[in-house]
Design an enzyme around this catalytic site. Structure first.
Site, PDB file in Angstrom:
ATOM      1  N   THR A 101       0.894  -1.421  -0.427  1.00 54.47           N
ATOM      2  CA  THR A 101      -0.065   0.127   0.491  1.00 54.47           C
ATOM      3  C   THR A 101       0.992   0.918  -0.482  1.00 54.47           C
ATOM      4  O   THR A 101       0.588   2.192  -0.714  1.00 54.47           O
ATOM      5  CB  THR A 101      -0.741  -0.125   1.392  1.00 54.47           C
ATOM      6  OG1 THR A 101      -1.551  -1.453   0.919  1.00 54.47           O
ATOM      7  CG2 THR A 101      -1.291   1.629   1.370  1.00 54.47           C
ATOM      8  N   ASN A 143      -5.529  -9.787  -7.889  1.00 54.68           N
ATOM      9  CA  ASN A 143      -5.767 -10.495  -6.456  1.00 54.68           C
ATOM     10  C   ASN A 143      -7.120 -11.504  -6.537  1.00 54.68           C
ATOM     11  O   ASN A 143      -6.819 -12.559  -5.706  1.00 54.68           O
ATOM     12  CB  ASN A 143      -5.444  -9.539  -6.026  1.00 54.68           C
ATOM     13  CG  ASN A 143      -6.184  -8.603  -5.913  1.00 54.68           C
ATOM     14  OD1 ASN A 143      -6.210  -7.892  -6.988  1.00 54.68           O
ATOM     15  ND2 ASN A 143      -7.618  -8.213  -4.493  1.00 54.68           N
ATOM     16  N   GLN A 186       0.877 -10.449  -6.454  1.00 54.73           N
ATOM     17  CA  GLN A 186       0.430 -11.103  -6.604  1.00 54.73           C
ATOM     18  C   GLN A 186       1.215 -12.436  -7.463  1.00 54.73           C
ATOM     19  O   GLN A 186       1.373 -13.386  -7.532  1.00 54.73           O
ATOM     20  CB  GLN A 186      -1.433 -11.261  -7.399  1.00 54.73           C
ATOM     21  CG  GLN A 186      -2.216 -10.682  -6.003  1.00 54.73           C
ATOM     22  CD  GLN A 186      -2.497 -11.672  -5.245  1.00 54.73           C
ATOM     23  OE1 GLN A 186      -1.897 -13.051  -4.176  1.00 54.73           O
ATOM     24  NE2 GLN A 186      -3.227 -11.432  -4.330  1.00 54.73           N
ATOM     25  N   SER A 246       4.473  -6.987  -1.588  1.00 57.10           N
ATOM     26  CA  SER A 246       4.418  -7.212  -0.680  1.00 57.10           C
ATOM     27  C   SER A 246       4.469  -8.271  -0.200  1.00 57.10           C
ATOM     28  O   SER A 246       5.205  -9.526  -0.411  1.00 57.10           O
ATOM     29  CB  SER A 246       3.013  -7.411  -0.724  1.00 57.10           C
ATOM     30  OG  SER A 246       2.617  -7.357   0.274  1.00 57.10           O
ATOM     31  N   HIS A 270       4.296 -10.380   2.871  1.00 55.93           N
ATOM     32  CA  HIS A 270       3.245 -11.389   3.441  1.00 55.93           C
ATOM     33  C   HIS A 270       2.583 -12.052   2.405  1.00 55.93           C
ATOM     34  O   HIS A 270       1.937 -13.042   2.643  1.00 55.93           O
ATOM     35  CB  HIS A 270       2.549 -11.264   4.455  1.00 55.93           C
ATOM     36  CG  HIS A 270       0.668 -10.545   3.939  1.00 55.93           C
ATOM     37  ND1 HIS A 270      -0.364 -10.980   3.466  1.00 55.93           N
ATOM     38  CD2 HIS A 270       0.836  -8.857   3.199  1.00 55.93           C
ATOM     39  CE1 HIS A 270      -1.460  -9.772   3.295  1.00 55.93           C
ATOM     40  NE2 HIS A 270      -0.286  -9.166   2.687  1.00 55.93           N
ATOM     41  N   THR A 297      14.211   4.407  10.951  1.00 57.47           N
ATOM     42  CA  THR A 297      14.653   3.080  10.543  1.00 57.47           C
ATOM     43  C   THR A 297      14.803   1.820  10.683  1.00 57.47           C
ATOM     44  O   THR A 297      12.901   1.541  10.910  1.00 57.47           O
ATOM     45  CB  THR A 297      15.553   2.989  12.552  1.00 57.47           C
ATOM     46  OG1 THR A 297      15.911   4.613  12.998  1.00 57.47           O
ATOM     47  CG2 THR A 297      15.872   1.652  12.818  1.00 57.47           C
ATOM     48  N   CYS A 345      -9.931  -6.325   2.338  1.00 59.52           N
ATOM     49  CA  CYS A 345      -8.761  -5.355   2.501  1.00 59.52           C
ATOM     50  C   CYS A 345      -9.890  -5.075   3.014  1.00 59.52           C
ATOM     51  O   CYS A 345      -9.992  -3.474   3.144  1.00 59.52           O
ATOM     52  CB  CYS A 345      -8.089  -5.144   1.131  1.00 59.52           C
ATOM     53  SG  CYS A 345      -6.854  -5.873   0.567  1.00 59.52           S
TER      54      CYS A 345
END
Length: 372
Positions: free
Chosen positions: A73, A143, A171, A191, A193, A229, A316
């Site tokens: 995102t 997706n 994806q 992404s 995950h 950081t 989402c």
């Protein structure tokens, strides 16, 4: 409900890989700040550099082109944040592209052009004007439907017409081979995950000549491109997942065969069902199946109660199940779109998982009313 679960929602998120978990746990003991020049800082920096090389190798990019973010995102928002005067995108794009495009149009007066989408989910560049200040946002793999777009052709068009191309490739890694250099995109979002890494980590791949102003003012991290950081543990997990996802490419043919079996057997049980975009090029792991007149929410809940995790569209929307904007953009009738569920497979999906889904589908759809 059976105690044994069958997970078939890999496009929403992939379970954390053991390799990623191990890398994250080890990285938690590397407490140095990666911006520090002492030994502790250099250890943290080495983990980040290793992960950057692994993510770059997965998508065919140069390590220096990979900038770590908090997720796709942020990466999509960043790519769209340049002072574009014209943004062209399709109604099938993910909300993390559509929403910032709408916000930019409101805040800066940029023109947003909706690209036409055919009934099989493929996007066309008809009517787009090029020129400096034009961005085309084109998702590499959808997706919800798994439909693959011809990003290479779009990148060539953008180059020839003085425009830039951004592709949301979230994806695709681990499911199809990627080569950022040949796609012709200026930027590409990823992404963690979605490939079995941790949540809250992603990347924007920024090609040569695609200079972007940082979203955040602060320190000089990520070669002064993304202040803050670094989350060393998450980055290490992302890198480990990228190495494993690269190996997954060897199993893409197996996943495609499992998906095809699932679709054949579902259609045998319910001939009235529709496999959405069945003739379009798709990811090998993704199937969007609609039962006209049924309620996708009811299907998802009933399958969940029988121990199977699938979804209705993107995950989402705070758990809400509504009519998919993707299917609406494809021109599907409401009675079809409202009855569509997504089944997405992963590297751990087995023949038994497919059999379990088909058996559950048969039990649910065998004479039971599923109307909304």
């Amino acid at each position: 409900m059976s105690g044994r679960r069958t997970y078939l929602d890999y496009n929403a998120t992939q379970p954390l890989r053991p390799e990623a978990r191990d890398a994250m746990v080890a990285a938690l003991d590397v407490f140095g700040n990666a911006s520090s020049v002492h030994a502790e800082g250099r250890r943290a920096r080495a983990l980040i550099d290793e992960a950057r090389e692994s993510v770059a190798a997965l998508v065919g990019a140069h390590p220096g082109e990979v900038v770590f973010t908090s997720g796709a995102t942020e990466a999509n928002t960043w790519a769209l944040s340049a002072p574009w005067t014209r943004i062209a995108l399709a109604g099938t794009e993910h909300d993390s592209v559509r929403a910032p495009a709408a916000a930019i149009a409101t805040a800066r007066g940029a023109e947003v052009i909706e690209l036409p989408v055919s009934g099989d989910g493929r996007v066309h560049l008809d009517g787009v004007r090029g020129g400096d200040g034009t961005l085309i946002a084109l998702q590499l793999a959808n997706n919800e439907t798994g439909v693959l777009q011809d990003v290479v052709a779009a990148g060539l068009w953008a180059t020839e017409n003085g425009a830039r191309l951004h592709t949301d490739a979230v994806q695709a890694p681990g499911r199809i081979a990627l080569d950022f250099r040949t796609l012709g995109a200026a930027t590409m979002s990823l992404s963690g995950h979605k490939i079995g890494g941790p949540k809250g980590i992603g990347a924007l791949v920024i090609g040569a000549g695609a200079a972007l102003d940082p979203l955040f003012a602060g320190g000089g991290q990520e070669l002064r491109r993304r202040a803050g950081t670094e989350n060393v543990a998450a980055i290490a997990g992302f890198g480990a997942a990228a190495r494993a996802a690269f190996r997954d490419l060897e199993g893409a043919k197996r996943l495609g065969a499992l998906r095809d079996r699932l679709e054949r057997e579902v259609l045998a049980v319910t001939p009235e069902a529709i496999v959405i975009a069945a003739e379009a090029p798709r990811l090998p792991n993704t199937s969007s199946i609609a039962l006209p007149g049924a309620s996708a929410e009811t299907l998802v809940i009933k399958l969940d109660l029988m121990g199977l995790a699938v979804s209705a569209g993107a995950a989402c929307s705070s758990g809400k199940v509504g009519e998919s904007h993707v299917l609406a953009a494809m021109g599907l009738r409401s009675e079809i779109a409202q009855g569509a569920v997504r089944v997405s497979l992963g590297p751990d999906t087995t023949e038994d998982a497919i059999a379990a889904f088909v058996a559950a589908w048969k039990g649910i759809c065998g004479g039971t009313s599923l109307a909304a």
